[in-house]
Design a protein around this motif. Structure first.
Motif, PDB file in Angstrom:
ATOM      1  N   ALA A  36       0.821  -1.217   0.000  1.00  0.00           N
ATOM      2  CA  ALA A  36       0.000   0.000   0.000  1.00  0.00           C
ATOM      3  C   ALA A  36       0.849   1.260   0.000  1.00  0.00           C
ATOM      4  N   ASN A  37       2.071   1.189   0.547  1.00  0.00           N
ATOM      5  CA  ASN A  37       2.932   2.373   0.629  1.00  0.00           C
ATOM      6  C   ASN A  37       4.083   2.322  -0.370  1.00  0.00           C
ATOM      7  N   VAL A  38       3.908   1.564  -1.448  1.00  0.00           N
ATOM      8  CA  VAL A  38       4.971   1.400  -2.442  1.00  0.00           C
ATOM      9  C   VAL A  38       4.532   2.003  -3.771  1.00  0.00           C
ATOM     10  N   PHE A  39       5.427   2.745  -4.399  1.00  0.00           N
ATOM     11  CA  PHE A  39       5.191   3.266  -5.742  1.00  0.00           C
ATOM     12  C   PHE A  39       5.487   2.127  -6.722  1.00  0.00           C
ATOM     13  N   SER A  40       4.564   1.184  -6.756  1.00  0.00           N
ATOM     14  CA  SER A  40       4.770  -0.090  -7.440  1.00  0.00           C
ATOM     15  C   SER A  40       4.463   0.004  -8.929  1.00  0.00           C
ATOM     16  N   LYS A  41       4.611  -1.120  -9.620  1.00  0.00           N
ATOM     17  CA  LYS A  41       4.312  -1.162 -11.050  1.00  0.00           C
ATOM     18  C   LYS A  41       2.850  -0.836 -11.321  1.00  0.00           C
ATOM     19  N   SER A  42       1.960  -1.350 -10.479  1.00  0.00           N
ATOM     20  CA  SER A  42       0.539  -1.079 -10.688  1.00  0.00           C
ATOM     21  C   SER A  42       0.220   0.395 -10.494  1.00  0.00           C
ATOM     22  N   VAL A  43       0.874   1.031  -9.500  1.00  0.00           N
ATOM     23  CA  VAL A  43       0.663   2.467  -9.287  1.00  0.00           C
ATOM     24  C   VAL A  43       1.213   3.262 -10.467  1.00  0.00           C
ATOM     25  N   MET A  44       2.395   2.885 -10.940  1.00  0.00           N
ATOM     26  CA  MET A  44       2.981   3.594 -12.080  1.00  0.00           C
ATOM     27  C   MET A  44       2.123   3.441 -13.328  1.00  0.00           C
ATOM     28  N   GLN A  45       1.564   2.253 -13.515  1.00  0.00           N
ATOM     29  CA  GLN A  45       0.741   2.025 -14.708  1.00  0.00           C
ATOM     30  C   GLN A  45      -0.490   2.924 -14.708  1.00  0.00           C
ATOM     31  N   LYS A  46      -1.037   3.199 -13.523  1.00  0.00           N
ATOM     32  CA  LYS A  46      -2.213   4.052 -13.428  1.00  0.00           C
ATOM     33  C   LYS A  46      -1.877   5.530 -13.579  1.00  0.00           C
ATOM     34  N   ARG A  47      -0.687   5.941 -13.159  1.00  0.00           N
ATOM     35  CA  ARG A  47      -0.376   7.364 -13.051  1.00  0.00           C
ATOM     36  C   ARG A  47       0.552   7.890 -14.148  1.00  0.00           C
ATOM     37  N   LEU A  48       1.304   7.020 -14.801  1.00  0.00           N
ATOM     38  CA  LEU A  48       2.268   7.484 -15.792  1.00  0.00           C
ATOM     39  C   LEU A  48       1.683   7.403 -17.196  1.00  0.00           C
ATOM     40  N   PRO A  49       2.095   8.295 -18.090  1.00  0.00           N
ATOM     41  CA  PRO A  49       1.737   8.133 -19.502  1.00  0.00           C
ATOM     42  C   PRO A  49       2.235   6.782 -20.017  1.00  0.00           C
ATOM     43  N   LYS A  50       1.517   6.237 -20.987  1.00  0.00           N
ATOM     44  CA  LYS A  50       1.830   4.889 -21.456  1.00  0.00           C
ATOM     45  C   LYS A  50       3.266   4.769 -21.946  1.00  0.00           C
ATOM     46  N   SER A  51       3.751   5.746 -22.694  1.00  0.00           N
ATOM     47  CA  SER A  51       5.110   5.673 -23.225  1.00  0.00           C
ATOM     48  C   SER A  51       6.147   5.728 -22.110  1.00  0.00           C
TER      49      SER A  51
END
Length: 747
Positions: A36-51
């Motif tokens: 819950a407190n990790v900037f994980s792959k799933s969090v990055m996938q939701k928040r970062l542009p696809k490229s």
């Protein structure tokens, strides 16, 4: 207050102990809080542009170069996520040679012209920080007048939120290097060794038909520790200052009945474990196993396997979490390797394997290992590496504290050997005699009770006296101490594996290019390795009195103490035997790895390498010769100082200063340590002294006294040899023969 009165008061306080309020909701699903407190792959996938997300994942999963253009996008998403989690500050977390973590907190908020503030976090701030580099152990590479150092974002280890009652902080794992490119931490050598090992593993896999494979090392550390009530802990100055007891009597009952091992976990300890595991889950640390250990008050936690770099970061975070939560429960968590005499010490077994998501572990033998040529090649590479560099493995776990543990009470001996088990030992014996045609299979066990199931049995037993044991799908390095970071042992294992895999790949590639059948080339390689390096395989009792004698006959070193092991580090660098160490340098120009006069510095091991492989001209002794040339060229002339320049010229005209002395005429203890701060900041040699002869100017030409001085002088090691290994201050004092080592017991 007398000792008895202090103890009685401590007992009364323990009896009056009130457990803390439950800090977690029992109805809370553990799966919901994991990561819950990790900037994980799933969090990055939701928040970062696809490229941007694809670019980041290419770096993490496939080792692609990090694109600097994505830094601003990642930093913005990371800042927004952290602010939503209540963070007000960010910190570059790095792992200096103290063996602990270090961090510098900066606020997100910056003032603007209208009297308000604005949260800012730029890409350049994410990628690079600048802490002081001279105040950490560095072996003399950095000094107060050249103190610039950098932290660099490690994208392969995710950022996380560290919660605290006084505020949350965004923590960003980083490497720590000097301005001139030298590694000043444990993470940088680990990442470099990982890359070198992966390159050569990919070469071997290509020969077996697996092209373009990214191979990584995996680590599963088993952390042992003691829990002591803080009232007892604070009543013992030796525990408080040295981390272990230095005097006292044995209790009437210790671990003689082994009734604590795997026993019922006390309620108070279980509350501590539940609390720590919840915090670990939120940080994405996959804690798996917990149980009582052998000694009273001793316990263990074992996480799941992770990539070596991430496992090392998580291990440091785990130790910090344990220390914090233990105080909340009125206890002190002891990570010292031997806090109490007469009972088991604490280790940190490093379970090592290598592989990837497509091929799985490359150390799985299968049901018929004699037919699994790919596994046999990787296993043979381990055998060759451990035998060739056994001394370096011993150095990687060397410390004054771990010396008290090794060789007794279920800790492995200081003799580095490999346990393969009956099945693999039989296969390699067949290979040594010609070719392996069969493997011992698994069996079944009928217990004799109809209502009980038939149990499958493994083809080999488990040997807890072996320092490097094969345990079915991995090798378990049992020698590391509980207080040290796993990055050191993992760096050493990766490096010796890189050297062995390079050797195996080169032999196979050369044979195939010459027209030899591939299967024949593999058989020849395996036969050669087990013939030349089979002496390191030992399946017997490592605690027996006969084993040291047999090990000596086999040519295996018995490096019982840190002082015995340290020269091995120096010799391996000096004779150029560790070829892969020279590969572990920053890419590009190697000029920063040289001194101001352009000569190769002799302390190139910590920095990765002294020069590139193509500068060696095929001469394996080049590293040692370069160090000799450096010492000869920069030796201080008679009557002068080593350093050139106007100030040095003025100093040469000054008479040598006498060291401060006590009234009785003896030199003060702090003037006898010669060279403890490195070649530039330490004590200069006396006139006419040769490098490594164990003398310093402040002692006016007298040789070093004591066992440490004699050992360093015999090995031609500089006075600051302890610092590149990151030994802690207590350990360094112990190795110098000062308190508390001389008062300590050895069980």
């Amino acid at each position: 207050m007398s000792g008895n009165a202090v103890r009685r008061e401590a007992i009364w306080n323990v009896e009056a102990y009130v457990p803390p309020a439950v800090s977690f909701n029992g109805a809370e699903a553990p799966g919901k809080i994991f990561g819950a407190n990790v900037f994980s792959k799933s969090v990055m996938q939701k928040r970062l542009p696809k490229s941007v997300f694809k670019s980041v994942m290419a770096t993490i999963d496939h080792g692609a170069m990090l694109d600097p253009a994505i830094a601003d996008s990642v930093a913005s998403a990371m800042k927004d996520w952290a602010l939503e989690k209540g963070a007000t500050h960010y910190a570059h977390v790095f792992y200096p040679l103290t063996g602990l973590t270090a961090e510098k907190h900066d606020s997100f908020f910056e003032p603007v012209g209208d009297g308000t503030s604005l949260a800012e976090f730029a890409g350049k701030t994410l990628v690079q920080g600048e802490p002081d580099a001279s105040s950490f152990p560095n072996g003399g590479l950095r000094n107060t007048f050249e103190a610039r150092g950098y932290t660099g974002w490690d994208v392969t280890s995710p950022a996380y939120i560290l919660e605290n009652p006084n505020g949350n902080t965004l923590c960003i794992p980083t490497v720590f290097v000097s301005m001139t490119g030298e590694a000043l931490d444990h993470k940088t050598p680990l990442l470099r060794s990982q890359q070198a090992m992966g390159e050569h593993a990919a070469r071997i896999l290509a020969l077996f038909g697996h092209e373009n494979q990214k191979v990584v090392a995996f680590c599963g550390p088993e952390q042992e520790y003691f829990l002591v009530d803080r009232h007892f802990f604070l009543a013992r100055p030796d525990l408080l200052n040295a981390g272990r007891t230095l005097f006292g009597t044995k209790p009437p009952k210790g671990q003689e009945f082994d009734d604590h091992y795997f026993g019922a976990i006390p309620d108070r300890v279980l509350g501590f474990m539940m609390d720590t595991e919840r915090e670990l889950f939120k940080l994405g640390i996959p804690a798996k196993t917990r149980h009582n250990e052998v000694a009273p008050g001793q316990f263990e936690i074992a996480p799941m396997f992770e990539r070596g770099n991430l496992a090392a970061d998580h291990q440091q975070l785990l130790m910090t979490t344990f220390k914090t939560v233990a105080k909340k429960h009125g206890m002190e968590c002891l990570f010292h390797e031997k806090p109490f005499a007469g009972v088991n010490g604490s280790g940190k077994h490093v379970n090592f394997s290598l592989g990837n998501s497509e091929l799985g572990s490359l150390l799985v033998p299968g049901d018929t290992p004699h037919d699994n040529a790919q596994f046999l090649v990787f296993c043979a590479a381990v055998i060759r590496g451990v035998h060739t560099y056994a001394g370096l493995l011993r150095v990687s776990v060397a410390s004054a504290t771990n010396d008290h543990r090794l060789g007794a009470n279920e800790a492995p001996p200081a003799i580095i050997s490999i346990f393969l088990g009956d099945q693999l030992a039989d296969v390699f014996e067949q290979i040594a005699k010609g070719a392996a045609t069969s493997s011992k299979g698994k069996g079944v066990m009928h217990i004799g009770v109809d209502t009980l199931p038939v149990l499958p049995t493994d083809p080999g037993d488990r040997n807890r006296t072996s320092p490097f044991a094969f345990t079915g799908n991995r090798f378990e390095f049992r020698a590391p101490g509980s207080m040290q970071t796993v990055a050191g042992p993992m760096t050493t294992i990766n490096t010796i594996m890189a050297d062995s895999l390079d050797y195996c790949a080169t032999q196979l590639e050369t044979a195939v290019a010459a027209g030899t059948d591939f299967d024949t080339a593999v058989q020849t390689l395996l036969t050669e390795i087990i013939t030349d390096h089979g002496n390191v395989v030992f399946n017997g009792d490592g605690y027996s009195s006969e084993w040291p004698i047999e090990a000596e006959q086999r040519g295996l070193a018995n490096l019982k103490t840190t002082l015995d092991a340290l020269p091995e580090l120096h010799h391996r660098v000096r004779d150029g035997a560790l070829r892969e160490v020279r590969r572990l340098q920053p890419p590009g120009d190697a000029q920063p790895l040289r001194d101001r006069a352009g000569a190769v510095r002799p302390d190139h091991l910590r920095r990765g390498a002294a020069h590139e492989r193509d500068r060696h001209d095929g001469d394996p002794a080049c590293c040692g010769q370069a160090a000799d040339r450096h010492r000869a060229e920069h030796r201080r002339p008679e009557g002068g100082r080593r350093r050139a320049g106007p100030r040095a010229a003025r100093r040469d005209q000054r008479p040598a200063r006498r060291p401060p002395r006590r009234p009785d005429g003896s030199a003060r203890s702090d003037q006898r340590r010669g060279g403890a701060h490195g070649s530039r900041g330490g004590h200069a040699r006396p006139r006419g002294a040769a490098p490594g002869d164990g003398r310093c100017a402040r002692r006016r030409g007298r040789p070093r006294r004591g066992r440490r001085g004699r050992a360093l002088a015999a090995a031609d090691l500089p006075g600051d040899a302890l610092h590149p290994l990151g030994l802690r201050s207590v350990e360094a004092r112990t190795l110098r023969g000062q308190w508390p080592g001389r008062l300590g017991h050895r069980a």
